[in-house]
Design a protein around this motif. Structure first.
Motif, short mmCIF file in Angstrom:
data_model
loop_
_atom_site.label_atom_id
_atom_site.label_comp_id
_atom_site.label_asym_id
_atom_site.label_seq_id
_atom_site.Cartn_x
_atom_site.Cartn_y
_atom_site.Cartn_z
N VAL A 144 61.50 17.35 50.70
CA VAL A 144 62.53 16.99 50.27
C VAL A 144 62.28 14.96 49.61
N ILE A 145 63.71 15.33 48.59
CA ILE A 145 62.99 14.09 47.44
C ILE A 145 64.71 12.72 47.54
N GLY A 146 65.35 13.41 48.31
CA GLY A 146 66.93 12.56 48.45
C GLY A 146 67.95 12.65 49.35
N ILE A 147 69.06 12.13 49.16
CA ILE A 147 70.05 12.84 50.04
C ILE A 147 71.79 12.52 48.75
N VAL A 148 72.42 13.32 48.52
CA VAL A 148 73.72 12.98 47.96
C VAL A 148 74.48 11.69 48.52
N LYS A 149 74.63 10.70 47.73
CA LYS A 149 75.54 9.09 48.50
C LYS A 149 76.29 9.07 47.70
N THR A 150 77.01 9.33 46.30
CA THR A 150 77.80 9.79 45.92
C THR A 150 78.31 10.67 45.09
N VAL A 151 79.59 11.66 44.75
CA VAL A 151 79.34 12.38 43.94
C VAL A 151 79.97 11.49 42.61
N VAL A 152 80.14 11.71 41.47
CA VAL A 152 80.31 11.07 39.94
C VAL A 152 81.40 11.62 39.48
N ASP A 153 81.58 13.14 39.26
CA ASP A 153 81.93 14.11 38.32
C ASP A 153 81.50 15.43 39.17
N ASP A 154 81.77 16.40 38.28
CA ASP A 154 80.62 18.19 38.80
C ASP A 154 79.42 17.61 37.45
N ASP A 155 79.04 17.03 37.06
CA ASP A 155 77.93 16.95 36.13
C ASP A 155 77.17 15.75 36.85
N GLN A 156 77.76 14.67 37.93
CA GLN A 156 76.68 13.48 37.31
C GLN A 156 77.17 13.24 39.93
N PHE A 157 75.99 13.09 39.95
CA PHE A 157 75.56 12.47 41.08
C PHE A 157 74.34 11.10 41.42
N GLU A 158 74.97 10.45 42.77
CA GLU A 158 74.14 9.66 42.84
C GLU A 158 73.13 10.12 43.60
N LEU A 159 71.94 9.65 43.40
CA LEU A 159 70.55 10.55 44.89
C LEU A 159 70.21 9.15 44.59
N MET A 160 70.17 9.34 46.74
CA MET A 160 69.71 8.02 47.47
C MET A 160 68.35 8.37 48.64
N SER A 161 66.62 7.99 47.71
CA SER A 161 65.58 8.23 48.52
C SER A 161 65.75 7.37 50.14
N VAL A 162 66.20 6.86 49.90
CA VAL A 162 66.25 5.50 51.84
C VAL A 162 67.33 4.37 51.90
#
Length: 260
Positions: A144-162
């Motif tokens: 595991v590298i992280g969890i999706v915190k926010t979906v910006v659009d179909d081509d972008q998202f925010e990844l949170m590691s902790v």
């Protein structure tokens, strides 16, 4: 300088025609004699002048006009530095300035990936090229590298590691959630028990929608040893005796026991 004494004619003395104006004073630094009448001879003669006593000093005259200011003199050498004075009292504390903008959350990155199809709460790994859903079925798939915190659009998202995450669904406060070994990219309350699968706790829920995400180290589930044998040498009064025993894995306790 020429002698400027008044010349007195002889007929003036003889005829007693010498007048006072004929004896007017003479001036000049070399004039040291004055005429004096001699009663015995009835004639005037020149005698050395005797200075009389100095008269009293006259009153001081009025002050003359002030002369022009003279040119400014050269600047003198700098004097030694004086001792430091006492420290003044501390001034009042100024008002608090405006609050600065909020900094970026630690462990949060904006990722660009065309048509990622992820949703908030999706657990991801990186396969060397793309971000894909993690699954606890193998050690490789469970990295595991992280969890999706926010979906910006179909081509972008925010990844949170902790850190703290919200906008999740159907959580139970106080429950530990593991990486699922059956549905890729999801959290589960079931701790994997299948041999070869990975037990990887990831989130502690604080409400039905929030929790703290931690990327704990996973551990592989060991399998049972159906045909393993142990040779136990038991010393007794009759000598050595060999016993063959079977090791059995107990998933509930995640350990092996010896079958007698």
């Amino acid at each position: 300088m020429a002698d400027r004494r008044t010349k007195i004619r002889g007929d003036q003395v003889r005829n007693d025609t010498l007048r006072p104006e004929d004896l007017r004073a003479v001036t000049g630094p070399i004039d040291t004699q004055v005429p004096s009448y001699d009663e015995g001879s009835g004639k005037f003669k020149w005698v050395d002048a005797v200075g009389g006593a100095t008269g009293p000093t006259g009153p001081t005259g009025s002050a003359g006009p002030q002369g022009e200011t003279g040119p400014k003199g050269d600047t003198g050498n700098v004097g030694p530095t004086g001792s430091t004075g006492p420290t003044g009292a501390q001034g009042e504390t100024g008002s608090t300035g405006p609050t600065g903008p909020t900094g970026a959350q630690g462990g949060l990155q904006t990722i660009s990936q065309i048509d990622h199809e992820f949703t908030v709460g999706t657990v991801l790994r990186f396969n060397g090229t793309d971000y894909v859903k993690a699954l606890a079925d193998t050690a490789e798939h469970a990295e595991v590298i992280g969890i999706v915190k926010t979906v910006v659009d179909d081509d972008q998202f925010e990844l949170m590691s902790v850190g703290y995450i919200s906008s999740l669904v159907d959580l139970v406060a106080g429950t530990v959630y593991f990486l699922s070994d059956t549905v890729a990219g999801t959290l589960s309350t079931n701790n994997p028990s299948t041999p070869g699968h990975i037990s990887k706790p990831l989130l502690v829920a604080t409400s039905t929608t929030t929790g703290f995400f931690y990327n704990f180290r996973g551990s592989e589930i060991a399998g049972s040893i159906d045909h393993a044998t142990l040779t136990h040498l038991d010393y007794d009064s009759s000598g050595h005796t060999d016993f063959q025993k079977k090791l059995v894995y107990e998933p509930e306790y995640r350990c092996y026991s010896v079958e007698t």
